[in-house]
Scaffold this motif. Structure first.
Motif, PDB file in Angstrom:
ATOM      1  N   TYR A 325      71.402 121.178 -52.515  1.00 52.24           N
ATOM      2  CA  TYR A 325      70.802 122.395 -51.976  1.00 52.24           C
ATOM      3  C   TYR A 325      71.298 123.633 -52.720  1.00 52.24           C
ATOM      4  O   TYR A 325      70.538 124.577 -52.948  1.00 52.24           O
ATOM      5  N   LEU A 326      72.586 123.654 -53.084  1.00 50.90           N
ATOM      6  CA  LEU A 326      73.078 124.788 -53.866  1.00 50.90           C
ATOM      7  C   LEU A 326      72.360 124.874 -55.214  1.00 50.90           C
ATOM      8  O   LEU A 326      72.036 125.963 -55.693  1.00 50.90           O
ATOM      9  N   GLY A 327      72.094 123.717 -55.812  1.00 52.64           N
ATOM     10  CA  GLY A 327      71.341 123.708 -57.063  1.00 52.64           C
ATOM     11  C   GLY A 327      69.931 124.236 -56.893  1.00 52.64           C
ATOM     12  O   GLY A 327      69.422 124.999 -57.730  1.00 52.64           O
ATOM     13  N   ALA A 328      69.291 123.854 -55.782  1.00 51.19           N
ATOM     14  CA  ALA A 328      67.934 124.336 -55.516  1.00 51.19           C
ATOM     15  C   ALA A 328      67.936 125.847 -55.255  1.00 51.19           C
ATOM     16  O   ALA A 328      67.022 126.566 -55.681  1.00 51.19           O
ATOM     17  N   THR A 329      68.962 126.321 -54.557  1.00 52.51           N
ATOM     18  CA  THR A 329      69.073 127.762 -54.295  1.00 52.51           C
ATOM     19  C   THR A 329      69.248 128.528 -55.600  1.00 52.51           C
ATOM     20  O   THR A 329      68.620 129.571 -55.819  1.00 52.51           O
ATOM     21  N   LEU A 330      70.106 128.004 -56.462  1.00 51.92           N
ATOM     22  CA  LEU A 330      70.333 128.641 -57.757  1.00 51.92           C
ATOM     23  C   LEU A 330      69.032 128.700 -58.566  1.00 51.92           C
ATOM     24  O   LEU A 330      68.695 129.748 -59.145  1.00 51.92           O
ATOM     25  N   ALA A 331      68.306 127.599 -58.599  1.00 52.14           N
ATOM     26  CA  ALA A 331      67.070 127.553 -59.383  1.00 52.14           C
ATOM     27  C   ALA A 331      66.019 128.509 -58.830  1.00 52.14           C
ATOM     28  O   ALA A 331      65.269 129.136 -59.595  1.00 52.14           O
ATOM     29  N   ARG A 332      65.960 128.641 -57.532  1.00 54.77           N
ATOM     30  CA  ARG A 332      64.896 129.443 -56.917  1.00 54.77           C
ATOM     31  C   ARG A 332      65.222 130.934 -56.905  1.00 54.77           C
ATOM     32  O   ARG A 332      64.331 131.778 -57.080  1.00 54.77           O
ATOM     33  N   TYR A 333      66.508 131.270 -56.704  1.00 54.57           N
ATOM     34  CA  TYR A 333      66.850 132.672 -56.471  1.00 54.57           C
ATOM     35  C   TYR A 333      67.875 133.253 -57.448  1.00 54.57           C
ATOM     36  O   TYR A 333      68.091 134.464 -57.462  1.00 54.57           O
ATOM     37  N   GLY A 334      68.496 132.422 -58.238  1.00 54.38           N
ATOM     38  CA  GLY A 334      69.608 132.890 -59.051  1.00 54.38           C
ATOM     39  C   GLY A 334      69.263 134.011 -60.007  1.00 54.38           C
ATOM     40  O   GLY A 334      70.046 134.956 -60.183  1.00 54.38           O
ATOM     41  N   ASP A 335      68.081 133.953 -60.631  1.00 53.29           N
ATOM     42  CA  ASP A 335      67.740 134.952 -61.642  1.00 53.29           C
ATOM     43  C   ASP A 335      67.088 136.193 -61.061  1.00 53.29           C
ATOM     44  O   ASP A 335      66.643 137.085 -61.806  1.00 53.29           O
ATOM     45  N   LYS A 336      67.013 136.285 -59.729  1.00 53.87           N
ATOM     46  CA  LYS A 336      66.425 137.479 -59.113  1.00 53.87           C
ATOM     47  C   LYS A 336      67.277 138.020 -57.967  1.00 53.87           C
ATOM     48  O   LYS A 336      66.788 138.765 -57.122  1.00 53.87           O
ATOM     49  N   THR A 337      68.559 137.633 -57.967  1.00 54.05           N
ATOM     50  CA  THR A 337      69.471 138.089 -56.917  1.00 54.05           C
ATOM     51  C   THR A 337      70.481 139.070 -57.496  1.00 54.05           C
ATOM     52  O   THR A 337      71.265 138.713 -58.386  1.00 54.05           O
ATOM     53  N   ASP A 338      70.464 140.284 -56.974  1.00 56.34           N
ATOM     54  CA  ASP A 338      71.435 141.297 -57.409  1.00 56.34           C
ATOM     55  C   ASP A 338      72.709 141.271 -56.578  1.00 56.34           C
ATOM     56  O   ASP A 338      73.765 141.700 -57.044  1.00 56.34           O
ATOM     57  N   VAL A 339      72.599 140.791 -55.346  1.00 57.74           N
ATOM     58  CA  VAL A 339      73.786 140.678 -54.498  1.00 57.74           C
ATOM     59  C   VAL A 339      73.629 139.459 -53.598  1.00 57.74           C
ATOM     60  O   VAL A 339      72.555 139.216 -53.041  1.00 57.74           O
ATOM     61  N   MET A 340      74.700 138.694 -53.485  1.00 53.85           N
ATOM     62  CA  MET A 340      74.720 137.535 -52.599  1.00 53.85           C
ATOM     63  C   MET A 340      75.740 137.782 -51.496  1.00 53.85           C
ATOM     64  O   MET A 340      76.918 138.050 -51.764  1.00 53.85           O
ATOM     65  N   ILE A 341      75.263 137.728 -50.264  1.00 55.12           N
ATOM     66  CA  ILE A 341      76.165 137.880 -49.125  1.00 55.12           C
ATOM     67  C   ILE A 341      76.350 136.531 -48.437  1.00 55.12           C
ATOM     68  O   ILE A 341      75.461 135.683 -48.451  1.00 55.12           O
ATOM     69  N   GLY A 342      77.513 136.359 -47.850  1.00 54.01           N
ATOM     70  CA  GLY A 342      77.781 135.192 -47.032  1.00 54.01           C
ATOM     71  C   GLY A 342      78.144 135.638 -45.637  1.00 54.01           C
ATOM     72  O   GLY A 342      78.425 136.811 -45.394  1.00 54.01           O
ATOM     73  N   GLN A 343      78.153 134.712 -44.724  1.00 51.75           N
ATOM     74  CA  GLN A 343      78.518 135.038 -43.344  1.00 51.75           C
ATOM     75  C   GLN A 343      80.012 134.838 -43.105  1.00 51.75           C
ATOM     76  O   GLN A 343      80.472 134.852 -41.965  1.00 51.75           O
TER      77      GLN A 343
END
Length: 656
Positions: A325-343
């Motif tokens: 799932y982390l790989g899928a997240t990276l592929a889908r959003y990695g090149d268009k994310t300026d900030v990543m927040i966690g809970q």
């Protein structure tokens, strides 16, 4: 993480217990071990400290948050001793660094429309400003801390109403404070929508039900709930400082995210939901905000290695699926994310850094899974594998977000082994070993008796061989729990292991064990996440399953019962059977000739389950109607065990 633990000892109780335990200073071997860490990791890298303070607006005026009855729910001031840059000899420098980062507290601006309140509980509360109201993501563990977080936000931003609450996943520190920011009346009136991943409700209340008492007790060790906040006690919990001790609440979702990828516009804010079931939680989801170029990673990527199996106990998580799932997240959003927040923890800014963190954590969980499987297929046992995979490969091992502050390589690889092969390592000598007390007595006798073993154990302690002293000391204590010298020596060894541990949960477990060896087990109130809201969310089958777990087989031996249950408001009926010391039930069915028939509403069962109403009083009031043998229900409840919340762990459990 349904962390539900009875952690509400008063500050006075903890202080008294701390006085009894007399913690020792760091031994020379521990000091040397801790100082060696300074050359092993890039302590000059201060990027995380910049990120943790970026966007700071304000903190609480007072560090303590109190409940209505006056008890302290959360106290940031308890960690004031962590202001020193240099780690004390009794704390691993790497863990000290994480503890200082987790001290960043208050309201922070993440970016346009997006704010976080951090450091007011174990988890973060994220606030997104919609066109007309607020979208709150994960309202913390306790209603009191969630209320304080929202009030802090309102003091510095426009006081828009909360119109949406989103639960990222089914662990209690991400929903328990919901009634601190909205009410059930708000939801019932349609003023607020509550959104969660599919399966949220069942997972939110089920994980800690059947084994909840044991999990709660073990969580006291994991989070260091009974330890003093000090350089010789609890300094951190890896994901944050610790657990708040307030009111745990729950409001059921009005909307579920059911598709793998689902996009919605909520109050003018576009959100793309990505379901990630079976990762850090059974029901979990990430969220991407295309207008803000922001990714909420929930708890799937944090600034530490996470748990595949928590020390409190749980079902083993799937490292391979988590990685995927982390790989899928990276592929889908990695090149268009300026900030990543966690809970949990602080954000990560910049597309390159976001991509690197997602890729590294993807690889970390894949490595743990695949290398464990490689070695178990060569015949290695869990502890063999833990020793062989003691360090992640470079350069991953030097990434701060891959360090062992919460999960650890050692217990995570053993979790992978358990997931695939179970408890048994294949060696027949370990198939049916003697029970711990009998093993201890025979071991100590064969080694020449307690005095001889103590002498050699003290020599090992003087040489810094603390792991072995903890093991053999445990044998001494289980062979004779009254042997004060053995208890003190094992406590000293556990304490040194805690002082040297990079992992916060290991440190807390070691130091709690030392505390209880010296001072005994504290008497704890039965209080925690089993609140009325949580109990009320149990399905009837869940409640019946819990009754079955509490059935004392000896008291039930030779007895038979057939009970029909009719829930008039739910239009549900169940045929329950007691036979062969087993309690079973069949939904949508009635016994033709029952011992007794019970008619009630779901709310009555909730009150009985929460301990607010005795069955006899429910019958007297008419809330619970019984036909047939009136003694049947009382006899059934008389066969049920009540679980003591403070059972022994580092000393033998007393015979029932």
């Amino acid at each position: 993480m349904l962390v539900g633990c009875a952690v509400n000892a008063s500050a006075g109780d903890i202080a008294d217990k701390a006085a009894v335990t007399r913690p020792q200073p760091a031994a020379a071997a521990t000091v040397a071990s801790n100082r060696a860490w300074l050359a092993q990791l890039p302590f000059s890298d201060r990027q995380d400290f910049e990120d943790a303070r970026r966007g700071f607006i304000a903190d609480l005026d007072e560090p303590a948050i109190r409940a209505a009855d006056g008890h302290i729910v959360w106290d940031r001031g308890a960690y004031a001793f962590e202001a020193a840059d240099t780690a004390p000899d009794t704390v691993n420098p790497s863990l000290w660094r994480q503890a200082q980062l987790d001290n960043a507290s208050g309201l922070f601006r993440v970016g346009e429309r997006m704010y976080q309140v951090r450091g007011l509980d174990l988890s973060n509360m994220t606030i997104v400003e919609g066109d007309t109201g607020l979208i709150i993501i994960d309202p913390l563990l306790s209603a009191e801390t969630a209320k304080a977080a929202l009030e802090l936000y309102w003091r510095h931003r426009p006081k828009k109403p909360v119109t949406t609450v989103i639960y990222t996943h089914s662990h209690v520190d991400h929903f328990g404070g919901v009634k601190g920011v909205i009410s059930q009346a708000d939801v019932d009136a349609g003023r607020v929508r509550v959104t969660a991943p599919e399966g949220f409700m069942e997972e939110a209340v089920s994980e800690n039900v059947l084994a909840g008492n044991a999990m709660s007790r073990r969580a006291q060790y994991m989070y260091g709930a009974l330890l003093p906040k000090s350089a010789q006690g609890q300094v951190d919990a890896g994901l944050g400082k610790g657990l708040s001790r307030g009111t745990v609440t729950l409001i059921a979702p009005t909307d579920s995210i059911a598709k793998p990828i689902e996009t919605r516009r909520i109050d003018g804010v576009d959100i793309e939901f990505q379901l990630t079931p079976g990762t850090e939680a059974p029901a979990e989801m990430n969220m991407y905000f295309p207008q803000l170029h922001a990714l909420c990673i929930a708890e799937n990527a944090v600034h530490t290695q996470h748990n595949l199996l928590t020390l409190r106990g749980a079902k083993v998580r799937d490292a391979k699926q988590w990685s995927s799932y982390l790989g899928a997240t990276l592929a889908r959003y990695g090149d268009k994310t300026d900030v990543m927040i966690g809970q949990h923890h602080w954000p990560t800014w910049g597309r390159e850094r976001v991509g690197r963190m997602l890729a590294d954590q993807r690889d970390m969980y894949a490595y743990l899974n695949d290398q464990t499987l490689r070695l178990l297929n060569q015949g290695y046992t869990p502890m063999d594998i833990a020793e062989k995979l003691a360090r992640l490969p470079e350069p991953l091992a030097r990434q701060w977000y891959a360090r062992d502050y919460y999960g650890s390589i050692s217990h995570n690889v053993r979790a992978v082994y358990q997931r695939y092969l179970g408890f048994y390592d294949g060696n027949p000598a370990n198939l049916n070993p003697l029970a711990p007390v009998e093993t201890a007595k025979k071991t100590i006798a064969w080694m020449g008796g307690a005095d001889a073993v103590l002498k050699r154990a003290r020599e090992a302690y003087a040489q810094g061989d603390y792991r072995w002293v903890a093991q053999i000391g445990n044998q001494l204590v289980f062979a004779d729990p009254g042997n004060r010298a053995a208890r003190e020596l094992q406590a000293d060894a556990l304490e040194q292991l805690g002082y040297a541990s990079e992992n916060s949960t290991w440190r807390n477990a070691y130091l709690t064990g030392a505390q209880e060896l010296r001072g005994g087990v504290a008497s704890m109130p039965r209080q925690g996440t089993a609140s009325a809201d949580i109990v009320g969310a149990l399905t009837v089958p869940m409640f019946f399953d819990y009754l079955a777990v509490r059935l004392n087989a000896d008291r039930a031996a030779g007895k038979t019962m057939a009970i029909n249950w009719d829930f008039t408001d739910l239009h549900e009926k169940y045929a329950m059977t007691l036979e062969n010391s087993a309690l079973t039930y069949l939904p949508n069915s009635f016994h033709p000739q029952p011992s007794a028939s019970v008619t009630l509403e779901r709310a009555t069962l909730t009150r009985i389950a929460a301990g607010l109403l005795k069955p006899a009083d429910a019958i007297k009031s008419g809330a619970l109607r019984v036909t047939g043998d009136p003694a049947t229900l009382g006899a059934l409840f008389g066969m049920l065990d009540s679980f003591a919340p403070s059972f022994n762990i580092v000393t033998p459990v007393a015979a029932p």
